[in-house]
Design a protein around this motif. Structure first.
Motif, PDB file in Angstrom:
ATOM      1  N   UNK A   1       0.857  -1.180   0.000  1.00  0.00           N
ATOM      2  CA  UNK A   1       0.000   0.000   0.000  1.00  0.00           C
ATOM      3  C   UNK A   1       0.898   1.237   0.000  1.00  0.00           C
ATOM      4  N   UNK A   2       0.842   2.036  -1.069  1.00  0.00           N
ATOM      5  CA  UNK A   2       1.698   3.201  -1.221  1.00  0.00           C
ATOM      6  C   UNK A   2       0.899   4.487  -0.976  1.00  0.00           C
ATOM      7  N   UNK A   3       1.389   5.274  -0.035  1.00  0.00           N
ATOM      8  CA  UNK A   3       0.727   6.528   0.308  1.00  0.00           C
ATOM      9  C   UNK A   3       1.274   7.644  -0.571  1.00  0.00           C
ATOM     10  N   UNK A   4       0.387   8.369  -1.224  1.00  0.00           N
ATOM     11  CA  UNK A   4       0.792   9.433  -2.138  1.00  0.00           C
ATOM     12  C   UNK A   4       0.535  10.826  -1.591  1.00  0.00           C
ATOM     13  N   UNK A   5      -0.414  10.967  -0.726  1.00  0.00           N
ATOM     14  CA  UNK A   5      -0.710  12.298  -0.217  1.00  0.00           C
ATOM     15  C   UNK A   5      -1.430  12.191   1.119  1.00  0.00           C
ATOM     16  N   UNK A   6      -1.177  13.158   1.984  1.00  0.00           N
ATOM     17  CA  UNK A   6      -1.861  13.215   3.274  1.00  0.00           C
ATOM     18  C   UNK A   6      -2.370  14.636   3.513  1.00  0.00           C
ATOM     19  N   UNK A   7      -3.336  14.731   4.400  1.00  0.00           N
ATOM     20  CA  UNK A   7      -3.855  16.035   4.802  1.00  0.00           C
ATOM     21  C   UNK A   7      -4.250  15.947   6.267  1.00  0.00           C
ATOM     22  N   UNK A   8      -3.930  17.001   7.011  1.00  0.00           N
ATOM     23  CA  UNK A   8      -4.265  16.998   8.435  1.00  0.00           C
ATOM     24  C   UNK A   8      -4.816  18.352   8.847  1.00  0.00           C
TER      25      UNK A   8
ATOM     26  N   UNK B   1      -4.509  15.041  -7.585  1.00  0.00           N
ATOM     27  CA  UNK B   1      -4.357  13.606  -7.809  1.00  0.00           C
ATOM     28  C   UNK B   1      -5.349  13.144  -8.873  1.00  0.00           C
ATOM     29  N   UNK B   2      -4.916  12.179  -9.706  1.00  0.00           N
ATOM     30  CA  UNK B   2      -5.802  11.565 -10.690  1.00  0.00           C
ATOM     31  C   UNK B   2      -6.406  10.322 -10.051  1.00  0.00           C
ATOM     32  N   UNK B   3      -7.702  10.344  -9.823  1.00  0.00           N
ATOM     33  CA  UNK B   3      -8.356   9.285  -9.068  1.00  0.00           C
ATOM     34  C   UNK B   3      -9.061   8.299  -9.985  1.00  0.00           C
TER      35      UNK B   3
ATOM     36  N   UNK C   1       5.158   4.600  -7.833  1.00  0.00           N
ATOM     37  CA  UNK C   1       5.716   5.808  -8.443  1.00  0.00           C
ATOM     38  C   UNK C   1       5.243   7.071  -7.702  1.00  0.00           C
ATOM     39  N   UNK C   2       6.203   7.894  -7.295  1.00  0.00           N
ATOM     40  CA  UNK C   2       5.952   9.173  -6.620  1.00  0.00           C
ATOM     41  C   UNK C   2       5.304   9.021  -5.240  1.00  0.00           C
ATOM     42  N   UNK C   3       5.308   7.827  -4.684  1.00  0.00           N
ATOM     43  CA  UNK C   3       4.743   7.629  -3.347  1.00  0.00           C
ATOM     44  C   UNK C   3       5.673   8.227  -2.290  1.00  0.00           C
TER      45      UNK C   3
ATOM     46  N   UNK D   1       3.524  -0.993  10.205  1.00  0.00           N
ATOM     47  CA  UNK D   1       4.927  -0.801   9.816  1.00  0.00           C
ATOM     48  C   UNK D   1       4.981   0.123   8.603  1.00  0.00           C
ATOM     49  N   UNK D   2       5.680   1.254   8.754  1.00  0.00           N
ATOM     50  CA  UNK D   2       5.731   2.289   7.733  1.00  0.00           C
ATOM     51  C   UNK D   2       7.151   2.425   7.202  1.00  0.00           C
ATOM     52  N   UNK D   3       7.284   2.428   5.880  1.00  0.00           N
ATOM     53  CA  UNK D   3       8.577   2.664   5.237  1.00  0.00           C
ATOM     54  C   UNK D   3       8.540   4.001   4.515  1.00  0.00           C
ATOM     55  N   UNK D   4       9.442   4.903   4.863  1.00  0.00           N
ATOM     56  CA  UNK D   4       9.523   6.184   4.181  1.00  0.00           C
ATOM     57  C   UNK D   4      10.193   5.993   2.825  1.00  0.00           C
ATOM     58  N   UNK D   5       9.718   6.727   1.821  1.00  0.00           N
ATOM     59  CA  UNK D   5      10.256   6.618   0.476  1.00  0.00           C
ATOM     60  C   UNK D   5      10.794   7.963   0.021  1.00  0.00           C
ATOM     61  N   UNK D   6      11.837   7.938  -0.776  1.00  0.00           N
ATOM     62  CA  UNK D   6      12.398   9.162  -1.322  1.00  0.00           C
ATOM     63  C   UNK D   6      11.663   9.502  -2.630  1.00  0.00           C
ATOM     64  N   UNK D   7      11.185  10.713  -2.723  1.00  0.00           N
ATOM     65  CA  UNK D   7      10.453  11.144  -3.921  1.00  0.00           C
ATOM     66  C   UNK D   7      11.432  11.838  -4.858  1.00  0.00           C
TER      67      UNK D   7
END
Length: 241
Positions: free
Chosen positions: A1-8, A52-54, A179-181, A235-241
């Protein structure tokens, strides 16, 4: 599961007119008579997926601990009055239909739902979204936690006293595309007790909120528990964009 955007959004109690004005800049659906809970939900969800393109097969999973409490309170006050008449929009507002409004605003035809839980509401919604995404039930997921401030209730009657003074609408958008996650959720595990969790992960200190962890620069674990001593570990893995 790749996270692409968050909002808080976590802000002190704001009037409903504030969120109506903010939402009007994002969409044109008619929410003129919607309650604050629904406005918070739609505004947060749409803010999360800007640019985002949904997919139309978007799954929407909205978690809440308290739901539209203000509308429910209004209805209860109306029915307990002598010759009380329930106002129709207050009555409609007690239904947790916020995910429908989000789907309508995004033209999404996938599954949408509101999950209520006193503890681990967000983690349980995320777990369900993860399952649906990994089993190709949906193509994208939008997962959020929404609760309106309970300032209108006497502090001694609030579930957590003065800790419920904020409006909250926190969201993430994810899919199976790397891609871009910005981050990857590698696994979500449930444990029946602290001892069971420690057999796998050892001694763990107190962790930050899930959304705070996404803004750190390292891999991490999000650990949460309910009132019965059950644990969820993400478990969360940070990715470099």
């Amino acid at each position: 599961m790749y996270i692409h955007q968050t909002y808080q959004l976590i802000e002190p109690n704001e009037p409903i007119a504030t969120y109506k004005q903010k939402l009007s800049t994002l969409c044109k659906i008619n929410l003129r008579r919607a309650n604050k809970f629904n406005l918070l939900a739609v505004f947060g969800a749409l803010s999360c997926v800007q640019n985002q393109t949904l997919s139309t097969n978007l799954g929407i999973y909205l978690a809440t601990e308290h739901g539209p409490v203000e509308s429910l309170t209004n209805v209860l006050e109306q029915v307990t009055k002598e010759d009380g008449v329930v106002m129709p929009f207050d009555f409609l507002g007690i239904n947790t239909n916020a995910s429908f409004y989000i789907a309508q605003a995004l033209n999404a035809s996938g599954k949408h739902m509101v999950l209520t839980s006193h503890n681990l509401s967000f983690e349980k919604a995320l777990q369900l979204a993860y399952f649906d995404l990994m089993h190709n039930e949906v193509d994208d997921v939008l997962v959020g936690k929404v609760d309106a401030s309970l300032c209108f209730i006497d502090p001694k009657h609030r579930p957590m006293g003065d800790k419920n003074n904020f409006d909250e609408s926190c969201w993430l958008y994810a899919n199976r595309n790397a891609k871009n996650a910005v981050a990857k959720i590698e696994k979500i595990e449930e444990f029946a007790s602290l001892e069971a969790m420690q057999k796998v992960y050892g001694e763990l200190g107190t962790t930050a909120s899930f959304h705070d962890l996404l803004h750190t620069f390292e891999d991490n674990l999000h650990v949460a528990k309910d009132e019965n001593g059950k644990y969820i570990v993400i478990k969360i893995q940070k990715l470099k964009v």
